[in-house]
Design a protein around this motif. Structure first.
Motif, PDB file in Angstrom:
ATOM      1  N   ARG A 243       0.843  -1.203   0.000  1.00 34.75           N
ATOM      2  CA  ARG A 243       0.000   0.000   0.000  1.00 34.75           C
ATOM      3  C   ARG A 243       0.872   1.244   0.000  1.00 34.75           C
ATOM      4  O   ARG A 243       1.782   1.385   0.816  1.00 34.75           O
ATOM      5  CB  ARG A 243      -0.926   0.012   1.216  1.00 34.75           C
ATOM      6  CG  ARG A 243      -1.716   1.302   1.373  1.00 34.75           C
ATOM      7  CD  ARG A 243      -2.819   1.162   2.394  1.00 34.75           C
ATOM      8  NE  ARG A 243      -3.836   0.224   1.912  1.00 34.75           N
ATOM      9  CZ  ARG A 243      -4.921  -0.110   2.609  1.00 34.75           C
ATOM     10  NH1 ARG A 243      -5.125   0.409   3.818  1.00 34.75           N
ATOM     11  NH2 ARG A 243      -5.790  -0.965   2.111  1.00 34.75           N
ATOM     12  N   TRP A 245       0.646   5.339   0.281  1.00 34.56           N
ATOM     13  CA  TRP A 245      -0.052   6.597   0.540  1.00 34.56           C
ATOM     14  C   TRP A 245       0.808   7.731   0.033  1.00 34.56           C
ATOM     15  O   TRP A 245       2.032   7.759   0.252  1.00 34.56           O
ATOM     16  CB  TRP A 245      -0.292   6.777   2.038  1.00 34.56           C
ATOM     17  CG  TRP A 245      -0.833   8.144   2.405  1.00 34.56           C
ATOM     18  CD1 TRP A 245      -2.133   8.505   2.503  1.00 34.56           C
ATOM     19  CD2 TRP A 245      -0.060   9.321   2.685  1.00 34.56           C
ATOM     20  NE1 TRP A 245      -2.235   9.832   2.850  1.00 34.56           N
ATOM     21  CE2 TRP A 245      -0.968  10.359   2.950  1.00 34.56           C
ATOM     22  CE3 TRP A 245       1.311   9.589   2.720  1.00 34.56           C
ATOM     23  CZ2 TRP A 245      -0.549  11.648   3.262  1.00 34.56           C
ATOM     24  CZ3 TRP A 245       1.716  10.879   3.030  1.00 34.56           C
ATOM     25  CH2 TRP A 245       0.796  11.893   3.305  1.00 34.56           C
ATOM     26  N   HIS A 275      -6.145   8.856  -0.612  1.00 34.14           N
ATOM     27  CA  HIS A 275      -4.778   9.083  -1.087  1.00 34.14           C
ATOM     28  C   HIS A 275      -3.908   7.826  -1.092  1.00 34.14           C
ATOM     29  O   HIS A 275      -2.684   7.930  -1.049  1.00 34.14           O
ATOM     30  CB  HIS A 275      -4.073  10.177  -0.262  1.00 34.14           C
ATOM     31  CG  HIS A 275      -4.827  11.449  -0.137  1.00 34.14           C
ATOM     32  ND1 HIS A 275      -5.197  12.202  -1.217  1.00 34.14           N
ATOM     33  CD2 HIS A 275      -5.292  12.106   0.969  1.00 34.14           C
ATOM     34  CE1 HIS A 275      -5.855  13.273  -0.808  1.00 34.14           C
ATOM     35  NE2 HIS A 275      -5.935  13.233   0.507  1.00 34.14           N
ATOM     36  N   SER A 276      -4.513   6.640  -1.123  1.00 39.37           N
ATOM     37  CA  SER A 276      -3.723   5.407  -1.092  1.00 39.37           C
ATOM     38  C   SER A 276      -4.158   4.462  -2.194  1.00 39.37           C
ATOM     39  O   SER A 276      -5.294   4.514  -2.678  1.00 39.37           O
ATOM     40  CB  SER A 276      -3.862   4.690   0.265  1.00 39.37           C
ATOM     41  OG  SER A 276      -3.340   5.470   1.311  1.00 39.37           O
ATOM     42  N   ASP A 278      -3.352   0.101  -3.440  1.00 34.55           N
ATOM     43  CA  ASP A 278      -2.730  -1.176  -3.110  1.00 34.55           C
ATOM     44  C   ASP A 278      -2.237  -1.874  -4.368  1.00 34.55           C
ATOM     45  O   ASP A 278      -2.931  -1.894  -5.397  1.00 34.55           O
ATOM     46  CB  ASP A 278      -3.726  -2.088  -2.397  1.00 34.55           C
ATOM     47  CG  ASP A 278      -4.131  -1.570  -1.022  1.00 34.55           C
ATOM     48  OD1 ASP A 278      -3.507  -0.592  -0.566  1.00 34.55           O
ATOM     49  OD2 ASP A 278      -5.054  -2.139  -0.419  1.00 34.55           O
ATOM     50  N   HIS A 331       5.824  -1.202   7.697  1.00 34.40           N
ATOM     51  CA  HIS A 331       5.697   0.083   7.007  1.00 34.40           C
ATOM     52  C   HIS A 331       7.050   0.786   6.924  1.00 34.40           C
ATOM     53  O   HIS A 331       7.987   0.476   7.672  1.00 34.40           O
ATOM     54  CB  HIS A 331       4.664   0.985   7.699  1.00 34.40           C
ATOM     55  CG  HIS A 331       4.992   1.309   9.125  1.00 34.40           C
ATOM     56  ND1 HIS A 331       5.824   2.335   9.486  1.00 34.40           N
ATOM     57  CD2 HIS A 331       4.600   0.723  10.282  1.00 34.40           C
ATOM     58  CE1 HIS A 331       5.920   2.382  10.798  1.00 34.40           C
ATOM     59  NE2 HIS A 331       5.198   1.409  11.313  1.00 34.40           N
TER      60      HIS A 331
END
Length: 448
Positions: A243, A245, A275-276, A278, A331
Motif C-alpha cells: 500500500r 499513501w 490518497h492510497s 494497493d 511500514h
C-alpha cells in the motif's frame, strides 16, 4: 524501518533505500523498498480443520504431448512427484487440459484434502492421463478458479504445464480468463520442450503473480515440479498488498518488483482511499523481495522537506479481497528534501542504480533477441552486447552464462560481442524466459 509480528504470522520488515535529496525544481522521487518475511513454518492446522493452502495442478494433455511419446510420461511422473510433495491437510486437485478442461481428481467440482489415501488415489488417476485434442489454456485457468472458489484456503496456488501455443481460443479469451483469475490465485507456468510461446507463458505467470520457466528436456520435469511444490508448501500468508499513501498533489508514477524478478505492478493498483492505492504481491513464505517505487511530488522549494510516500504491507481476510485490511504487516517512509547542494542532489543511491540496470538488462535481452529473429544483425549485436555489459557490471552470473550461449563474448566489460552463427532454440528460449531474473544488490556497510 518497521516491523510487525502476530501469532502464527510471518514477521515482516520493510527497509527503504533512497537518496532523498532533490535539486531545485525536481519532482521525481525514487526508492527501493526491501520487504523481508521470516518465521514461516510450523503453523498449526486451523481448529475447524479447514486447509490453509490449496493447489491445483493443470497438466497439458493435448495431442502434441505424444510427440515425442515420452513427453506425457514425464509429465505424469512430474505431477505424481508434485502430489507426493503436498503436506497433509493441503487441499488439491488435478486438471487435464486440452481444448477443454477436465477434472482428473477428485472430481465433482471440489478439492481433496491431502493425506496418504488421497495422494495415492490422485497418483493412480494421473497414471491414466492420455494425450488428444487441442489447447485452450484460458479454459484450464477458469476451471482452476472455480475449484479454488470451493475452498476457504487463504493461500491458493496453481501450477500450469504446457508444451504448445494457446491455439484453440482467441488471445482475447485468454486475457479475459487471466483478468477473471487475477487476485483469486497465483500460478507458476512451465513450458516443456520448445514449441510453446515464451511471451504467452510469461504473460500467464506475470498476470497471476507466479514464475515462468522453460523445461527443455521432459525428463527434468519431476525435479522442477518438486522444487515448485517445496516453495509453495513454504508459503504461510496470502493476499499481501503493498500500500502506497501519497500526499495531496503527489502521485505514483510506477511500482515495479525488481528482485527476484522484474514484475511491473503499476497497472494493478486498486484504490484504497484516501490518497492510497494497493499493489498485489501474492503469497509469502521466508523470502526477500525488492520493489522500485517512483513518486511524482509537488516542488516544495529549496530547504523544505516532504513525506513523498508512506509504504505499508497489508493483508486482507481470506475470501474478502475487497474488504478492509486485516492487519498491517510493516511500514516505511519515502522522503524528499530539496537542496542547492549539487553533490548531494545528484548522487544516485546504489540500490536504485543497481535495479535500474537490472530492468534495462531484461529489456536489452528481449529487444536483442527480437532484432536477431528479424535478421537485424547490427541491432541485435548492439542490444545483446549492452546486455552482456550490464550482466557483467551487476554480477548477474546466471544471465551472463545464458548470454554466452547466444553470443561470443570478446570483452564483457565493454559489451563487445559477436552473434553466434548457430544457436539452439532451447538456448534462445531459455535466455528469453529467464531474462527477468535479477540478482539482489550488494549492500554496503552504510546500508546495514
Amino acid at each position: 524501518m518497521a516491523d510487525f509480528e502476530k501469532s502464527h504470522t510471518p514477521r515482516f520488515t520493510v527497509d527503504v533505500y533512497q537518496n532523498e535529496y532533490l535539486p531545485r525544481g525536481a519532482r521525481e522521487v525514487h526508492a527501493i523498498v526491501t520487504v523481508t518475511a521470516t518465521g514461516s513454518g510450523g503453523r498449526p492446522v486451523p481448529a475447524d480443520g479447514s486447509p490453509r493452502a490449496a493447489v491445483v495442478l493443470m497438466v497439458d494433455c493435448s495431442g502434441s504431448m505424444n510427440r515425442p511419446p515420452d513427453k506425457l510420461r514425464h509429465a505424469r511422473l512430474a505431477t505424481e512427484a508434485a502430489i507426493g510433495a503436498l503436506r497433509d491437510g493441503v487441499a488439491f486437485a488435478v486438471v487435464a487440459g486440452t481444448h477443454r478442461a477436465a477434472e482428473v481428481f477428485p472430481g465433482g467440482g471440489r478439492l481433496a484434502v491431502a493425506d496418504d489415501a488421497t495422494r495415492a488415489a490422485a497418483r493412480a488417476a494421473v497414471r491414466g492421463l492420455t494425450a488428444s485434442g487441442g489447447t485452450a489454456i484460458g479454459a484450464w485457468l477458469r476451471l482452476a478458479g472455480r475449484l479454488f472458489d470451493a475452498s476457504p484456503a487463504a493461500i491458493r496456488h496453481g501450477v500450469l504445464l504446457t508444451d504448445g501455443r494457446d491455439e484453440h481460443e482467441t488471445p482475447e479469451l485468454l486475457r479475459e480468463a487471466l483478468d477473471a483469475c487475477a487476485g483469486r490465485f497465483t500460478c507458476d507456468a512451465r513450458g516443456v520442450g520448445t514449441d510453446w510461446d515464451v511471451t504467452e507463458v510469461a504473460g500467464i505467470a506475470s498476470a497471476l503473480l507466479g514464475t515462468a520457466d522453460i523445461v527443455a528436456e521432459p525428463e527434468a520435469l519431476a525435479a522442477d515440479f518438486t522444487a515448485m511444490m517445496a516453495t509453495t508448501m513454504g508459503k504461510e500468508i496470502g493476499d499481501v498488498g503493498l500500500r502506497l499513501w501519497t500526499p495531496r498533489g503527489a502521485s505514483v508514477r510506477y511500482v515495479k518488483q525488481v528482485a527476484p524478478t522484474v514484475q511491473d505492478l503499476t497497472g494493478r493498483r486498486s484504490e484504497s482511499p484516501p490518497h492510497s492505492g494497493d499493489y498485489p504481491t501474492g503469497s509469502w513464505g521466508d523470502e526477500t523481495r525488492d520493489y522500485h517505487v517512483c513518486v511524482l511530488v509537488p516542488d516544495a522549494g529549496v530547504g523544505r522537506e516532504l513525506l513523498a510516500a508512506r509504504v505499508a504491507l497489508v493483508v486482507r481476510e481470506p475470501g474478502d479481497p475487497a474488504g478492509p485490511p486485516a492487519a498491517t504487516l510493516g511500514h516505511g517512509l519515502i522522503r524528499a528534501v530539496w537542496t542547492d547542494d549539487l553533490a548531494a542532489a545528484t548522487a544516485v543511491n546504489p540500490a536504485v542504480a543497481h535495479y535500474t540496470g537490472q530492468a534495462e538488462l531484461a529489456r536489452a535481452i528481449r529487444e536483442g533477441l527480437d532484432l536477431r529473429r528479424r535478421g537485424d544483425t547490427a541491432g541485435a549485436t548492439a542490444r545483446l552486447g549492452r546486455a552482456v555489459r550490464l550482466a557483467h557490471a551487476s554480477g548477474n552470473e546466471a544471465t551472463a552464462k545464458l548470454l554466452a550461449k547466444v553470443v561470443d563474448v570478446e570483452d564483457a566489460a565493454t559489451g563487445t560481442v559477436r552473434l553466434k552463427a548457430r544457436v539452439s532454440e532451447a538456448d534462445e528460449m531459455t535466455l528469453e524466459t529467464r531474462s527477468t531474473k535479477t540478482v539482489r544488490v550488494k549492500k554496503t556497510s552504510e546500508d546495514e
